[in-house]
Design a protein around this motif. Structure first.
Motif, PDB file in Angstrom:
ATOM      1  N   LYS A  23       0.851  -1.153  -0.062  1.00  0.00           N
ATOM      2  CA  LYS A  23      -0.516   0.399   0.418  1.00  0.00           C
ATOM      3  C   LYS A  23       0.411   1.617   0.397  1.00  0.00           C
ATOM      4  O   LYS A  23       2.034   1.290   0.321  1.00  0.00           O
ATOM      5  N   PRO A  24       0.405   2.127  -0.446  1.00  0.00           N
ATOM      6  CA  PRO A  24       1.416   3.906  -0.536  1.00  0.00           C
ATOM      7  C   PRO A  24       1.861   4.366   0.789  1.00  0.00           C
ATOM      8  O   PRO A  24       0.680   4.001   1.413  1.00  0.00           O
ATOM      9  N   THR A  25       3.020   4.640   0.914  1.00  0.00           N
ATOM     10  CA  THR A  25       2.863   5.163   2.004  1.00  0.00           C
ATOM     11  C   THR A  25       2.301   6.445   2.652  1.00  0.00           C
ATOM     12  O   THR A  25       1.789   7.542   1.357  1.00  0.00           O
ATOM     13  N   GLN A  26       2.686   6.817   3.439  1.00  0.00           N
ATOM     14  CA  GLN A  26       1.295   8.372   4.029  1.00  0.00           C
ATOM     15  C   GLN A  26       1.743   9.110   2.945  1.00  0.00           C
ATOM     16  O   GLN A  26       1.692  10.812   2.516  1.00  0.00           O
ATOM     17  N   ALA A  27       3.246   9.238   2.761  1.00  0.00           N
ATOM     18  CA  ALA A  27       3.626  10.394   1.889  1.00  0.00           C
ATOM     19  C   ALA A  27       3.360  10.062   0.963  1.00  0.00           C
ATOM     20  O   ALA A  27       3.629  11.695   0.006  1.00  0.00           O
ATOM     21  N   MET A  28       3.162   9.254   0.038  1.00  0.00           N
ATOM     22  CA  MET A  28       2.912   8.789  -1.186  1.00  0.00           C
ATOM     23  C   MET A  28       1.433  10.064  -1.472  1.00  0.00           C
ATOM     24  O   MET A  28       1.038  10.684  -1.996  1.00  0.00           O
ATOM     25  N   ARG A  29       0.534   9.623  -0.164  1.00  0.00           N
ATOM     26  CA  ARG A  29      -0.636   9.739  -0.410  1.00  0.00           C
ATOM     27  C   ARG A  29      -0.321  11.270  -0.008  1.00  0.00           C
ATOM     28  O   ARG A  29      -1.619  12.446  -0.122  1.00  0.00           O
ATOM     29  N   ASN A  30      -0.027  11.810   0.703  1.00  0.00           N
ATOM     30  CA  ASN A  30       0.267  13.206   0.817  1.00  0.00           C
ATOM     31  C   ASN A  30       0.376  14.498  -0.890  1.00  0.00           C
ATOM     32  O   ASN A  30      -0.592  14.720  -1.257  1.00  0.00           O
ATOM     33  N   VAL A  31       1.607  13.930  -1.374  1.00  0.00           N
ATOM     34  CA  VAL A  31       1.731  14.029  -2.471  1.00  0.00           C
ATOM     35  C   VAL A  31       0.500  14.176  -3.384  1.00  0.00           C
ATOM     36  O   VAL A  31       0.114  14.596  -4.657  1.00  0.00           O
ATOM     37  N   MET A  32       0.450  12.544  -3.158  1.00  0.00           N
ATOM     38  CA  MET A  32      -1.061  12.703  -4.384  1.00  0.00           C
ATOM     39  C   MET A  32      -2.446  12.917  -3.926  1.00  0.00           C
ATOM     40  O   MET A  32      -2.881  13.855  -4.889  1.00  0.00           O
ATOM     41  N   ALA A  33      -2.504  13.633  -3.261  1.00  0.00           N
ATOM     42  CA  ALA A  33      -3.665  15.348  -2.301  1.00  0.00           C
ATOM     43  C   ALA A  33      -3.481  16.171  -3.098  1.00  0.00           C
ATOM     44  O   ALA A  33      -3.877  17.390  -4.029  1.00  0.00           O
ATOM     45  N   ILE A  34      -2.257  16.829  -3.356  1.00  0.00           N
ATOM     46  CA  ILE A  34      -2.189  17.714  -4.034  1.00  0.00           C
ATOM     47  C   ILE A  34      -1.166  17.630  -5.532  1.00  0.00           C
ATOM     48  O   ILE A  34      -1.125  19.123  -6.612  1.00  0.00           O
ATOM     49  N   ALA A  35      -1.526  16.742  -5.910  1.00  0.00           N
ATOM     50  CA  ALA A  35      -0.613  16.368  -7.211  1.00  0.00           C
ATOM     51  C   ALA A  35      -0.922  18.060  -8.940  1.00  0.00           C
ATOM     52  O   ALA A  35      -2.527  17.832  -8.233  1.00  0.00           O
ATOM     53  N   GLU A  36      -0.820  18.309  -9.412  1.00  0.00           N
ATOM     54  CA  GLU A  36      -0.931  19.198 -10.950  1.00  0.00           C
ATOM     55  C   GLU A  36      -0.928  17.833 -11.698  1.00  0.00           C
ATOM     56  O   GLU A  36      -0.156  17.245 -11.722  1.00  0.00           O
ATOM     57  N   VAL A  37      -2.481  18.024 -12.170  1.00  0.00           N
ATOM     58  CA  VAL A  37      -3.297  16.928 -12.989  1.00  0.00           C
ATOM     59  C   VAL A  37      -3.260  18.036 -14.393  1.00  0.00           C
ATOM     60  O   VAL A  37      -3.209  18.825 -14.441  1.00  0.00           O
ATOM     61  N   GLY A  38      -3.718  17.077 -15.462  1.00  0.00           N
ATOM     62  CA  GLY A  38      -4.249  17.449 -16.843  1.00  0.00           C
ATOM     63  C   GLY A  38      -4.808  16.290 -17.220  1.00  0.00           C
ATOM     64  O   GLY A  38      -4.749  14.806 -16.957  1.00  0.00           O
ATOM     65  N   ASP A  39      -4.744  16.153 -18.617  1.00  0.00           N
ATOM     66  CA  ASP A  39      -5.182  15.174 -19.551  1.00  0.00           C
ATOM     67  C   ASP A  39      -4.305  14.831 -20.346  1.00  0.00           C
ATOM     68  O   ASP A  39      -3.263  15.133 -21.238  1.00  0.00           O
ATOM     69  N   SER A  40      -3.632  13.523 -19.701  1.00  0.00           N
ATOM     70  CA  SER A  40      -2.732  12.657 -19.935  1.00  0.00           C
ATOM     71  C   SER A  40      -1.986  12.247 -21.150  1.00  0.00           C
ATOM     72  O   SER A  40      -1.364  12.227 -22.141  1.00  0.00           O
ATOM     73  N   VAL A  41      -3.293  11.130 -21.489  1.00  0.00           N
ATOM     74  CA  VAL A  41      -3.578  10.690 -23.416  1.00  0.00           C
ATOM     75  C   VAL A  41      -3.054  11.798 -24.121  1.00  0.00           C
ATOM     76  O   VAL A  41      -3.004  11.703 -25.048  1.00  0.00           O
ATOM     77  N   PHE A  42      -3.807  13.052 -23.837  1.00  0.00           N
ATOM     78  CA  PHE A  42      -3.543  14.471 -25.246  1.00  0.00           C
ATOM     79  C   PHE A  42      -2.244  15.102 -24.082  1.00  0.00           C
ATOM     80  O   PHE A  42      -1.159  15.767 -25.400  1.00  0.00           O
ATOM     81  N   GLY A  43      -1.544  14.211 -23.437  1.00  0.00           N
ATOM     82  CA  GLY A  43      -0.235  14.440 -23.790  1.00  0.00           C
ATOM     83  C   GLY A  43      -0.033  15.741 -22.084  1.00  0.00           C
ATOM     84  O   GLY A  43       0.841  16.910 -21.960  1.00  0.00           O
ATOM     85  N   GLU A  44      -1.533  16.274 -21.161  1.00  0.00           N
ATOM     86  CA  GLU A  44      -1.279  17.300 -20.865  1.00  0.00           C
ATOM     87  C   GLU A  44      -1.372  17.150 -19.322  1.00  0.00           C
ATOM     88  O   GLU A  44      -1.624  18.348 -18.499  1.00  0.00           O
ATOM     89  N   ASP A  45      -0.469  15.765 -19.013  1.00  0.00           N
ATOM     90  CA  ASP A  45      -0.815  16.205 -17.172  1.00  0.00           C
ATOM     91  C   ASP A  45       0.980  16.510 -17.027  1.00  0.00           C
ATOM     92  O   ASP A  45       1.659  15.404 -17.229  1.00  0.00           O
ATOM     93  N   PRO A  46       0.939  17.899 -16.438  1.00  0.00           N
ATOM     94  CA  PRO A  46       2.162  17.789 -16.075  1.00  0.00           C
ATOM     95  C   PRO A  46       3.195  17.087 -15.320  1.00  0.00           C
ATOM     96  O   PRO A  46       4.891  16.762 -15.486  1.00  0.00           O
ATOM     97  N   THR A  47       2.612  16.333 -14.288  1.00  0.00           N
ATOM     98  CA  THR A  47       3.529  15.248 -13.363  1.00  0.00           C
ATOM     99  C   THR A  47       3.891  13.875 -13.717  1.00  0.00           C
ATOM    100  O   THR A  47       4.475  13.626 -13.571  1.00  0.00           O
ATOM    101  N   VAL A  48       3.222  13.552 -14.591  1.00  0.00           N
ATOM    102  CA  VAL A  48       3.122  12.611 -15.597  1.00  0.00           C
ATOM    103  C   VAL A  48       4.130  12.814 -16.778  1.00  0.00           C
ATOM    104  O   VAL A  48       5.185  11.863 -16.498  1.00  0.00           O
ATOM    105  N   ASP A  49       4.017  14.077 -17.187  1.00  0.00           N
ATOM    106  CA  ASP A  49       5.145  14.199 -18.213  1.00  0.00           C
ATOM    107  C   ASP A  49       6.512  13.968 -17.488  1.00  0.00           C
ATOM    108  O   ASP A  49       7.610  13.669 -17.374  1.00  0.00           O
ATOM    109  N   LYS A  50       6.590  15.033 -16.735  1.00  0.00           N
ATOM    110  CA  LYS A  50       7.888  14.614 -15.378  1.00  0.00           C
ATOM    111  C   LYS A  50       8.335  13.341 -14.981  1.00  0.00           C
ATOM    112  O   LYS A  50       9.493  12.991 -15.140  1.00  0.00           O
TER     113      LYS A  50
END
Length: 382
Positions: A23-50
């Motif tokens: 299961k994800p660590t608490q630190a993972m849950r914390n960053v997931m809660a504030i992640a910057e997102v977009g449509d990754s299929v369109f190539g517009e998710d900055p977190t996935v790009d990184k």
């Protein structure tokens, strides 16, 4: 440190079936809660790009693509490299791509698997490989379009493929102009054990992937790396297979954290696996055995004299807890076949869990020998 389940009856559960249950660590849950997102299929998710940029650099490849699973990574790699009918890929007979992916390459890609015998260390005979390669179209044999290796090797007990063997394999593949793909689901375990950078291990691979949802503890995802043209085609196939997840940066954020915090700590899992293996070896049982020299990463492969006790029977005894047992611990292990089982360690298994698991394993082995002695089939433990 995480706490494992302890039932109301005071039974501790130590689950070491596999490292996919993390299961994800608490630190993972914390960053997931504030992640910057977009449509990754369109190539517009900055977190996935990184994440994709970091993984491509880590593996020394031009580009990378984030996919839902390792199985999809293998399937897409096969589909890109073996992109016409009448083509085969060569893989070990104990490989995940052959045994554990429901024949997806045949069903969905029309590609057959030519199996080559895996040695106990996860390698295979390179001389036999050369005899098996069919580099050109002929009237009888499928053309060899790909060679797949697995590092670490799952069903060979988490073995790290020798770098010299990989280098020799790459020379053969280059000679025959056949691409190489590495199922590197647990390549980070190989990195930690061998102290060789992932970029060097994957240097001669035309494609390679690794999982975030196993020892690295993330809830989902694997990253497939290769050339820019390879990844461009992989993106098309991801969409075709239904793997295009939209705002997946929420999960990619956990993967980015794992790159920083979860790789080096894999050594703890390796140490835990060895501790359990040593405890079994110290029992000097000729019924339940472990080869200490084979315990390299986070897996301990246990072998059995199946005429006296099968792996299934042993695992059932480990999981069962009677009120009168001196050790109130339920240990869950992984079944392979009648003669083999495995323990797989991961970040949620604590030092105390390992100690409790060792107590239970020793108790069960002792009980097996006592029972066989009463039945006149075996001498007691020395």
């Amino acid at each position: 440190m995480p706490q494992n389940n302890v039932s109301g009856k005071g039974v501790r559960i130590v689950d070491i079936r596999t490292d996919t249950i993390t299961k994800p660590t608490q630190a993972m849950r914390n960053v997931m809660a504030i992640a910057e997102v977009g449509d990754s299929v369109f190539g517009e998710d900055p977190t996935v790009d990184k994440l994709e940029r970091r993984c491509a650099d880590l593996l020394g490849k031009e580009d990378a693509i984030y996919l839902p699973s390792g199985t999809m990574c293998n399937l897409i790699a096969i589909m890109v490299h073996c992109n016409k009918r009448g083509v085969e890929f060569i893989a070990g007979d104990k490989s995940h791509s052959y045994l554990c992916e429901l024949g997806g390459a045949a069903v969905l890609a029309g590609v057959q698997c030519s199996q080559i015998h895996n040695k106990p260390d996860g390698t295979f005979c390179l001389e036999e490989l050369q005899r098996r390669i069919h580099p050109e179209v002929n009237l009888r044999s499928a053309t060899t379009g790909l060679i797949i290796i697995e590092n670490t090797h799952n069903l060979c007990g988490g073995k790290v493929l020798p770098l010299e063997w990989i280098d020799d394999l790459a020379k053969i593949a280059s000679k025959f102009k056949v691409p190489l793909h590495m199922d590197g689901a647990r390549i980070m375990n190989a990195v930690v054990q061998s102290k060789v950078p992932a970029k060097r291990i994957a240097r001669d691979m035309d494609s390679v992937f690794f999982c975030f949802s196993k020892g690295l503890g993330c809830p989902m995802g694997s990253v497939l790396c290769g050339t820019a043209s390879f990844v461009n085609e992989a993106r098309r196939l991801r969409k075709m297979l239904g793997g295009g997840v939209r705002q997946v940066g929420i999960i990619a954020a956990a993967c980015l954290l794992a790159l920083d915090e979860m790789i080096d700590r894999l050594q703890i899992d390796h140490d835990h696996a060895l501790q359990i293996a040593k405890a079994i070896d110290d029992m000097q049982s000729d019924i339940v055995r472990v080869d200490l020299s084979s315990v390299q990463t986070n897996m301990a492969l246990i072998t059995f004299d199946s005429k006296l006790v099968t792996a299934k029977e042993f695992l059932e005894k480990l999981a069962h807890v009677s009120p009168t047992d001196s050790v109130q611990v339920c240990v869950k292990g992984g079944f392979i076949n009648d003669e083999e089982a495995r323990f797989v360690l991961q970040w949620e298994v604590t030092d105390e869990d390992v100690s409790c698991a060792i107590e239970k394993v020793k108790m069960v082995i002792g009980q097996i020998h006592q029972d066989l002695k009463r039945r006149g089939k075996k001498r007691p433990l020395s």
